[in-house]
Motif scaffolding. Structure first.
Motif, mmCIF file in Angstrom:
data_model
loop_
_atom_site.group_PDB
_atom_site.id
_atom_site.type_symbol
_atom_site.label_atom_id
_atom_site.label_comp_id
_atom_site.label_asym_id
_atom_site.label_seq_id
_atom_site.Cartn_x
_atom_site.Cartn_y
_atom_site.Cartn_z
ATOM 1 N N ILE A 110 0.900 -1.216 0.009
ATOM 2 C CA ILE A 110 0.022 0.034 -0.133
ATOM 3 C C ILE A 110 0.894 1.219 -0.069
ATOM 4 C CG2 ILE A 110 -1.847 1.327 1.273
ATOM 5 C CD1 ILE A 110 -2.530 -1.398 2.862
ATOM 6 N N PHE A 111 0.601 2.320 -0.983
ATOM 7 C CA PHE A 111 1.650 3.280 -1.173
ATOM 8 C C PHE A 111 0.782 4.574 -0.795
ATOM 9 C CE2 PHE A 111 3.078 -0.101 -4.050
ATOM 10 C CZ PHE A 111 4.475 -0.183 -3.499
ATOM 11 N N GLN A 112 1.378 5.580 -0.646
ATOM 12 C CA GLN A 112 0.841 6.998 -0.132
ATOM 13 C C GLN A 112 0.033 7.499 -1.136
ATOM 14 O OE1 GLN A 112 3.365 10.056 1.515
ATOM 15 N NE2 GLN A 112 2.079 11.695 1.152
ATOM 16 N N GLY A 113 0.421 7.422 -2.450
ATOM 17 C CA GLY A 113 -0.151 7.990 -3.758
ATOM 18 C C GLY A 113 -1.140 7.045 -4.444
ATOM 19 N N PHE A 114 -1.633 5.810 -3.771
ATOM 20 C CA PHE A 114 -2.668 5.128 -4.032
ATOM 21 C C PHE A 114 -2.275 3.997 -5.275
ATOM 22 C CE2 PHE A 114 -5.371 8.890 -3.225
ATOM 23 C CZ PHE A 114 -5.124 8.715 -1.732
ATOM 24 N N ASN A 115 -1.621 4.748 -6.484
ATOM 25 C CA ASN A 115 -1.170 4.073 -7.526
ATOM 26 C C ASN A 115 -2.043 3.091 -8.434
ATOM 27 O OD1 ASN A 115 1.273 5.062 -6.570
ATOM 28 N ND2 ASN A 115 2.404 3.195 -6.325
ATOM 29 N N LEU A 116 -3.321 3.787 -8.516
ATOM 30 C CA LEU A 116 -4.213 3.198 -9.144
ATOM 31 C C LEU A 116 -4.461 3.339 -10.834
ATOM 32 C CD1 LEU A 116 -7.352 3.641 -6.639
ATOM 33 C CD2 LEU A 116 -5.765 1.485 -6.706
ATOM 34 N N LEU A 117 -5.047 2.351 -11.352
ATOM 35 C CA LEU A 117 -5.074 3.006 -12.839
ATOM 36 C C LEU A 117 -6.190 3.657 -13.030
ATOM 37 C CD1 LEU A 117 -4.311 -0.662 -14.338
ATOM 38 C CD2 LEU A 117 -3.067 1.085 -13.979
ATOM 39 N N ALA A 118 -5.987 4.872 -13.538
ATOM 40 C CA ALA A 118 -6.992 6.099 -13.538
ATOM 41 C C ALA A 118 -8.355 5.810 -14.317
ATOM 42 C CB ALA A 118 -6.372 7.229 -14.023
ATOM 43 N N ARG A 119 -8.173 5.146 -15.458
ATOM 44 C CA ARG A 119 -9.319 4.870 -16.336
ATOM 45 C C ARG A 119 -9.853 3.568 -16.110
ATOM 46 N NH1 ARG A 119 -7.427 7.678 -22.087
ATOM 47 N NH2 ARG A 119 -6.825 9.698 -21.166
ATOM 48 N N THR A 120 -9.660 2.856 -15.121
ATOM 49 C CA THR A 120 -9.762 1.530 -14.747
ATOM 50 C C THR A 120 -11.049 1.394 -13.615
ATOM 51 O OG1 THR A 120 -7.892 0.561 -15.894
ATOM 52 C CG2 THR A 120 -8.936 -0.977 -13.993
ATOM 53 N N SER A 121 -11.980 0.459 -13.493
ATOM 54 C CA SER A 121 -12.805 0.685 -12.415
ATOM 55 C C SER A 121 -12.114 0.031 -11.086
ATOM 56 C CB SER A 121 -13.931 -0.387 -12.707
ATOM 57 O OG SER A 121 -13.657 -1.915 -12.840
ATOM 58 N N ALA A 122 -12.693 0.237 -9.932
ATOM 59 C CA ALA A 122 -12.228 -0.180 -8.581
ATOM 60 C C ALA A 122 -11.989 -1.945 -8.664
ATOM 61 C CB ALA A 122 -12.992 -0.033 -7.562
ATOM 62 N N LEU A 123 -13.062 -2.377 -9.286
ATOM 63 C CA LEU A 123 -13.062 -3.982 -9.461
ATOM 64 C C LEU A 123 -12.013 -4.484 -10.571
ATOM 65 C CD1 LEU A 123 -14.512 -6.715 -8.778
ATOM 66 C CD2 LEU A 123 -15.611 -6.248 -11.055
ATOM 67 N N GLU A 124 -11.466 -3.871 -11.334
ATOM 68 C CA GLU A 124 -10.731 -4.154 -12.402
ATOM 69 C C GLU A 124 -9.158 -3.908 -11.807
ATOM 70 O OE1 GLU A 124 -12.690 -3.665 -16.729
ATOM 71 O OE2 GLU A 124 -12.132 -1.973 -15.509
ATOM 72 N N ASN A 125 -9.026 -2.642 -10.987
ATOM 73 C CA ASN A 125 -7.620 -2.455 -10.358
ATOM 74 C C ASN A 125 -7.543 -3.548 -9.198
ATOM 75 O OD1 ASN A 125 -6.195 0.232 -10.328
ATOM 76 N ND2 ASN A 125 -8.188 0.872 -10.705
ATOM 77 N N VAL A 126 -8.426 -4.065 -8.742
ATOM 78 C CA VAL A 126 -8.127 -5.080 -7.536
ATOM 79 C C VAL A 126 -7.968 -6.451 -8.198
ATOM 80 C CG1 VAL A 126 -9.132 -6.363 -5.577
ATOM 81 C CG2 VAL A 126 -9.611 -3.808 -6.082
ATOM 82 N N GLU A 127 -8.585 -6.511 -9.385
ATOM 83 C CA GLU A 127 -8.236 -7.873 -10.096
ATOM 84 C C GLU A 127 -6.799 -8.153 -10.615
ATOM 85 O OE1 GLU A 127 -11.134 -8.414 -12.832
ATOM 86 O OE2 GLU A 127 -12.729 -9.027 -11.788
#
Length: 248
Positions: A110-127
Motif C-alpha cells: 500500500i502506497f501513499q499515492g494509491f497507484n491506481l489505474l486512472a481509467r480502470t474501475s475499482a474492481l479491475e484495479n483490484v483484479e
C-alpha cells in the motif's frame, strides 16, 4: 542462521507452515548506493526480527533509511550485504524472478499515492494482481468483489478512481493488496494524503486485517497518532535501528 541457503522458491515453499520461526530476520543488512566518492550508505547494518502477526510501525527522520529498509523488505530492492530471511528463505540469494514470485504470493503493498489505474474501475484495479497468477475471470471477479466488500466498498465496484474520494481510493488500494491473501502487508505512509477522519478509518481497516486475518503489517509513518495504533515501534536513524520498543 541456517547452514544451507535455500534458493529454490515455489508457492508451496512460501506457504509452508513455519509458525515457530520468525517471519523476517535481518542480520547486518546494508544498502549502499553509488560508487567511490559518490557512494552513500543508506543502511549500515540492520539487525531486526519480526514475527508472524505483528503490527510494526517504522519511524525515523527523512533520510534515515526507513524507506530503503521497506523497499528491501518488500523485495523491491536488494541489499548490498548482510542476510535477509523471509520464512527461512535467504532473500538476498534470490534472482529477480524468484523475488517476483515471493512478492506475488506472500507480500502486499500500500502506497501513499494509491497507484491506481486512472481509467480502470475499482474492481479491475483490484483484479490486476490476480491476472499474474493466471486466474480465471470468474475467480478474479469473485475474489476482487470480496476484497472490496472487506474494505467497505461493495457498491463502488464500477467506479473509477476519479469518481472516488481519497479515502475510498486508498480502500481500493488496500483491497488490491489483500486480494492475493498475502502473509505480510507493507504500508508506506498510507495515510499521508488523507485527513484525520479518513486516516482513522484506514488505520482501523489495517488493524482489523492484522487482528482478524493474522496479516503481519509493517507500516512507515511520520504521524505519531498513526504510530500509536501499533504495539511495536522501530525507529531508524542514520541507517541503523536506534530503538525498538513495544507497548500494551
Amino acid at each position: 542462521m541456517p547452514a544451507a541457503i535455500q534458493t529454490e522458491l515455489t508457492p508451496e515453499k512460501i506457504a509452508a507452515d513455519t509458525r515457530d520461526a520468525p517471519l523476517i530476520e535481518l542480520h547486518g543488512l546494508t544498502k549502499t548506493y553509488g560508487l567511490g566518492d559518490a557512494a552513500f550508505q543508506a543502511l549500515k547494518g540492520i539487525d531486526l526480527t519480526i514475527r508472524k502477526g505483528e503490527f510494526v510501525v517504522i519511524m525515523g527522520p527523512s533520510g534515515s533509511g526507513k524507506s530503503t529498509l521497506m523497499n528491501v523488505l518488500g523485495c523491491l530492492d536488494t541489499p548490498t550485504s548482510g542476510h535477509y530471511l523471509y520464512e527461512g528463505i535467504a532473500v538476498e540469494t534470490l534472482d529477480a524472478d524468484q523475488r517476483s514470485l515471493l512478492r506475488r504470493y506472500a507480500l502486499g503493498f500500500i502506497f501513499q499515492g494509491f497507484n491506481l489505474l486512472a481509467r480502470t474501475s475499482a474492481l479491475e484495479n483490484v483484479e490486476l494482481p490476480l491476472l499474474y497468477r493466471g486466474m480465471s475471470r470468474k475467480d478474479r471477479h469473485e475474489k476482487a468483489t470480496a476484497a472490496l466488500t472487506a474494505v467497505g466498498l461493495p457498491t463502488k465496484l464500477d467506479s473509477t478512481p476519479g469518481e472516488l474520494s481519497g479515502g475510498q481510493q486508498q480502500r481500493v488500494a488496500i483491497a488490491r493488496a489483500i486480494v492475493t491473501e498475502p502473509s505480510t502487508l507493507f504500508a508506506d505512509e498510507p495515510t499521508g494524503n488523507l485527513d484525520s477522519v479518513t486516516t482513522r478509518d484506514i488505520i482501523e481497516i489495517l488493524t482489523r486485517l492484522n487482528v482478524d486475518r493474522g496479516i503481519t503489517v509493517l507500516m512507515v509513518t511520520h504521524d505519531e497518532n498513526v504510530a500509536a495504533c501499533a504495539k511495536r515501534r522501530v525507529v531508524i536513524k542514520d541507517g541503523l535501528v536506534e530503538s525498538d520498543s513495544t507497548s500494551p
